[in-house]
Enzyme design. Structure first.
Site, PDB file in Angstrom:
ATOM      1  N   GLU A 113      32.635   7.997 -36.368  1.00  0.00           N
ATOM      2  CA  GLU A 113      33.035   9.332 -36.799  1.00  0.00           C
ATOM      3  C   GLU A 113      34.385   9.188 -37.501  1.00  0.00           C
ATOM      4  OE1 GLU A 113      33.371  12.275 -33.712  1.00  0.00           O
ATOM      5  OE2 GLU A 113      33.959  13.817 -35.162  1.00  0.00           O
ATOM      6  N   LYS A 115      40.011   7.493 -29.528  1.00  0.00           N
ATOM      7  CA  LYS A 115      40.653   7.934 -30.775  1.00  0.00           C
ATOM      8  C   LYS A 115      41.479   9.186 -30.558  1.00  0.00           C
ATOM      9  CE  LYS A 115      36.865   7.322 -33.241  1.00  0.00           C
ATOM     10  NZ  LYS A 115      35.876   7.829 -34.154  1.00  0.00           N
ATOM     11  N   ARG A 145      30.926  -0.109 -23.131  1.00  0.00           N
ATOM     12  CA  ARG A 145      32.083  -0.039 -24.027  1.00  0.00           C
ATOM     13  C   ARG A 145      33.090  -1.104 -23.635  1.00  0.00           C
ATOM     14  NH1 ARG A 145      32.582   5.125 -25.870  1.00  0.00           N
ATOM     15  NH2 ARG A 145      34.702   4.913 -26.565  1.00  0.00           N
TER      16      ARG A 145
HETATM   17  P1  ATP Z   1      36.394   7.292 -29.383  1.00  0.00           P
HETATM   18  O1  ATP Z   1      36.307   7.935 -28.044  1.00  0.00           O
HETATM   19  O2  ATP Z   1      37.392   6.212 -29.462  1.00  0.00           O
HETATM   20  O3  ATP Z   1      36.523   8.286 -30.503  1.00  0.00           O
HETATM   21  P2  ATP Z   1      33.695   7.163 -30.133  1.00  0.00           P
HETATM   22  O4  ATP Z   1      32.561   6.495 -29.442  1.00  0.00           O
HETATM   23  O5  ATP Z   1      33.706   8.644 -30.143  1.00  0.00           O
HETATM   24  O6  ATP Z   1      34.994   6.557 -29.561  1.00  0.00           O
HETATM   25  P3  ATP Z   1      32.785   6.686 -32.762  1.00  0.00           P
HETATM   26  O7  ATP Z   1      33.522   6.690 -34.044  1.00  0.00           O
HETATM   27  O8  ATP Z   1      31.794   7.758 -32.515  1.00  0.00           O
HETATM   28  O9  ATP Z   1      33.853   6.668 -31.603  1.00  0.00           O
HETATM   29  O10 ATP Z   1      32.116   5.251 -32.517  1.00  0.00           O
HETATM   30  C1  ATP Z   1      31.406   4.516 -33.471  1.00  0.00           C
HETATM   31  C2  ATP Z   1      30.640   3.452 -32.763  1.00  0.00           C
HETATM   32  O11 ATP Z   1      31.519   2.577 -32.077  1.00  0.00           O
HETATM   33  C3  ATP Z   1      29.711   4.060 -31.724  1.00  0.00           C
HETATM   34  O12 ATP Z   1      28.464   3.404 -31.798  1.00  0.00           O
HETATM   35  C4  ATP Z   1      30.416   3.789 -30.427  1.00  0.00           C
HETATM   36  O13 ATP Z   1      29.526   3.680 -29.371  1.00  0.00           O
HETATM   37  C5  ATP Z   1      31.167   2.486 -30.721  1.00  0.00           C
HETATM   38  N1  ATP Z   1      32.349   2.390 -29.877  1.00  0.00           N
HETATM   39  C6  ATP Z   1      33.374   3.258 -29.799  1.00  0.00           C
HETATM   40  N2  ATP Z   1      34.263   2.874 -28.867  1.00  0.00           N
HETATM   41  C7  ATP Z   1      33.800   1.715 -28.342  1.00  0.00           C
HETATM   42  C8  ATP Z   1      34.262   0.828 -27.329  1.00  0.00           C
HETATM   43  N3  ATP Z   1      35.396   1.037 -26.670  1.00  0.00           N
HETATM   44  N4  ATP Z   1      33.517  -0.269 -27.061  1.00  0.00           N
HETATM   45  C9  ATP Z   1      32.374  -0.499 -27.726  1.00  0.00           C
HETATM   46  N5  ATP Z   1      31.884   0.292 -28.684  1.00  0.00           N
HETATM   47  C10 ATP Z   1      32.570   1.401 -28.994  1.00  0.00           C
HETATM   48 MG    MG Z   2      32.705  10.071 -31.172  1.00  0.00          MG
END
Ligand code: ATP
Ligand code: MG
Length: 551
Positions: A34, A270, A260
């Protein structure tokens, strides 16, 4: 890519089985960030997994921006994400935005309505919550659940046309208000968001699709075979499958969840990283203390080390927190092999070689790498006045102290041996300079019959170049700063996470390119900062040994 340790894990096993059985003739994955912030090391795990399996099984991996939350997203993040993925060493087969599919998604919503599987609901957010029930109690049907297809089509079309206020209505799928899995209790698939400008679609839309609706359809439209996501989506998988089972998409990708990455002494969300930037606890998203890809890159991490780290930690189904030392070991191993050696004095103390002629300067040679002759050597300047590190001298010390003491003899790395004869102090008693003598016969060989205490680094005071050196440490003082009850993570920021010193460097470092990495002997690995390119600034990437917690 030249990474040598090809990992095996349960996801690779599934892919291998699917290829062997002929379920798929080739695979396609996607990385779906995102664009609401910069990528962090957790995303790197997902990138290395998605792009890595595509590469290894001769498939393709798409980059897809999951942009269904217009008010938090921004084009700046889109560009930063692309930069980071490229820097990590990957090329995407196709670049997409979920917003590319808004029209098609709307069509699928209409298909669901026509088949009596979706309805417009007028309950507000509080009422929806109330009707949803709990983990132990079933929910209740919305009073709007049995609206006619015609009425639903009309209302949905008017939602789209912008006739209703934000929050006034949602489009929900009709599944089961008594389902034990709460995600199946008629979840909303569209909400109203008027008057926001979307970074890709501008003001074209008044309604936006929800993640759980958008994601499976985007995957299917792109022909994704394996949709890899993190464990918190495990409970959403039945909904992912329900959506695809109830609309006419070309294929049905398989969602597979993995744990994760959590890393000690930092935070990964984020939202919280945005707070660190907004509240100015750090200098920006690329502050070298940030766990972002941009921060790690500016700190001096190599993409090879990050990929290696991601392969080392592996991919499993169980959550855990990885020690920072694992990440640091990856970069140390990489730089131990590849970084040229240099001498830099971080806390300079003047040394006068009293038996060395005042007007003399000689050129010595230092190998760039002790174990790799192909890396060649560089010139060093030796003169009567030198800098050594304050920590490398003590007036008195026992035998365990392998550095300079009064009356003791050490070797100056790549140069001669010296003995300290006299300590000069200022009125306050602080040591101002040392008077030493050197033995001209000790270049490249040890003195006969005398035992040296050790080897220390130095630079010629005549030729030295001054530079700012930034010594970075952990950003937080506790391993899991956002896991402590009732305390905001900001309370655990490490006040000593950045120490700035004025150092004296050997002259060859004046020509370091921005981003170039070195081992400062006996100190650690350093990288010339590429933001302050007009000044000579070095960032400490990592110390030579893992000394955290050892005082
Ligand atoms: P955040 O909470 O940091 O915003 P998110 O999962 O909402 O994390 P996205 O931009 O939606 O962030 O994530 C893009 C991809 O990266 C998704 O497939 C997500 O599952 C993966 N991802 C995000 N954070 C992690 C993590 N800590 N470890 C492994 N994969 C991750
Ligand atoms: Mg997200």
């Amino acid at each position: 890519m030249t990474d040598n340790n090809t990992p095996t894990n349960f996801i690779r096993q599934i892919i291998e089985e699917d290829l062997a059985s002929g379920k798929h003739s080739s695979i396609r994955t996607r990385f779906p960030p995102e664009p609401n912030g910069y990528l962090h090391i957790g995303h790197a795990k997902s990138i290395v997994l998605n792009f890595g399996v595509a590469e290894d099984y001769k498939g393709q991996c798409n980059l897809r921006f999951d942009d269904t939350n217009p008010h938090k997203e921004d084009e700046e993040y889109v560009e930063a994400i692309k930069d980071d993925v490229r820097w990590l060493g990957y090329n995407w087969a196709g670049q997409y935005f979920a917003s590319d599919y808004f029209e098609q998604l709307c069509g699928f919503a209409v298909e669901l309505i026509r088949n009596g599987k979706a309805y417009v609901c007028d309950l507000n957010a509080d009422q929806v919550r109330e009707y949803r029930g709990t983990l132990t109690e079933p929910g209740r049907d919305s009073p709007y659940r049995e609206r006619s297809v015609e009425e639903n089509l009309d209302l949905f079309q008017r939602m789209r046309a912008g006739e209703f206020e934000d929050g006034a209505r949602t489009l929900r799928v009709k599944i089961d208000m008594a389902a034990p899995n709460m995600n199946l209790r008629d979840p909303a698939i569209y909400r109203i968001r008027r008057g926001v400008v979307h970074h890709q679609t501008g003001d074209a839309w008044s309604i936006y699709p929800m993640y759980d609706f958008t994601h499976p359809i985007s995957d299917a439209l792109e022909g994704i075979t394996h949709s890899l996501c993190t464990l918190e989506f495990e409970d959403h998988r039945p909904l992912y499958d329900w959506i695809l089972d109830n609309i006419s998409t070309p294929c049905h990708p398989r969602q597979i969840e993995f744990a994760r990455l959590n890393l000690e002494y930092t935070i990964m969300s984020k939202r919280k990283l945005t707070q660190l930037v907004a509240e100015e606890h750090v200098e920006g998203w690329d502050d070298p203390r940030m766990p972002t890809i941009a921060g790690l890159r500016r700190r001096g991490y190599t993409s090879a080390a990050i990929r290696d780290f991601c392969n080392r930690i592996g991919v499993t189904k169980s959550d855990g927190t990885v020690e920072m030392s694992v990440l640091e070991a990856s970069i140390r191993e990489d730089l131990d092999r590849t970084a040229p050696r240099r001498m830099a004095v971080l806390d300079p103390l003047r040394v006068v070689i009293t038996n060395y002629p005042e007007d003399q300067e000689e050129t010595l040679v230092g190998p760039n790498h002790p174990k790799d002759e192909s890396m060649d050597s560089r010139e060093l300047k030796f003169s009567r006045e030198l800098w050594i590190d304050r920590a490398d001298f003590r007036e008195e010390a026992n035998k365990k102290y392998k550095r300079l003491v009064t009356g003791g003899e050490v070797r100056l790395r790549n140069a001669y041996t010296i003995i300290c004869n006299k300590v000069i102090k200022d009125v306050s008693g602080e040591i101002k300079e040392l008077h030493c003598s050197y033995d001209p016969h000790t270049l490249g060989r040890n003195p006969e019959g005398r035992k040296l205490r050790g080897v220390i680094h130095w630079v010629s005071a005549l030729a030295a170049v001054p530079a700012q050196v930034r010594l970075y440490d952990r950003l937080f003082t506790v391993p899991v700063p956002d896991g402590i009850k009732d305390k905001p993570f900001q309370e655990f920021l490490n006040p000593d996470s950045l120490k700035v010193v004025q150092a004296m460097l050997e002259p060859s470092l004046a020509d370091a390119r921005p981003g170039e990495r070195f081992q400062f002997e006996r100190e650690g690995y350093f990288c010339r900062d590429d933001k302050a390119a007009d000044k000579l600034v070095f960032n400490r990437i990592v110390s030579l040994r893992d000394s955290w917690g050892k005082g």
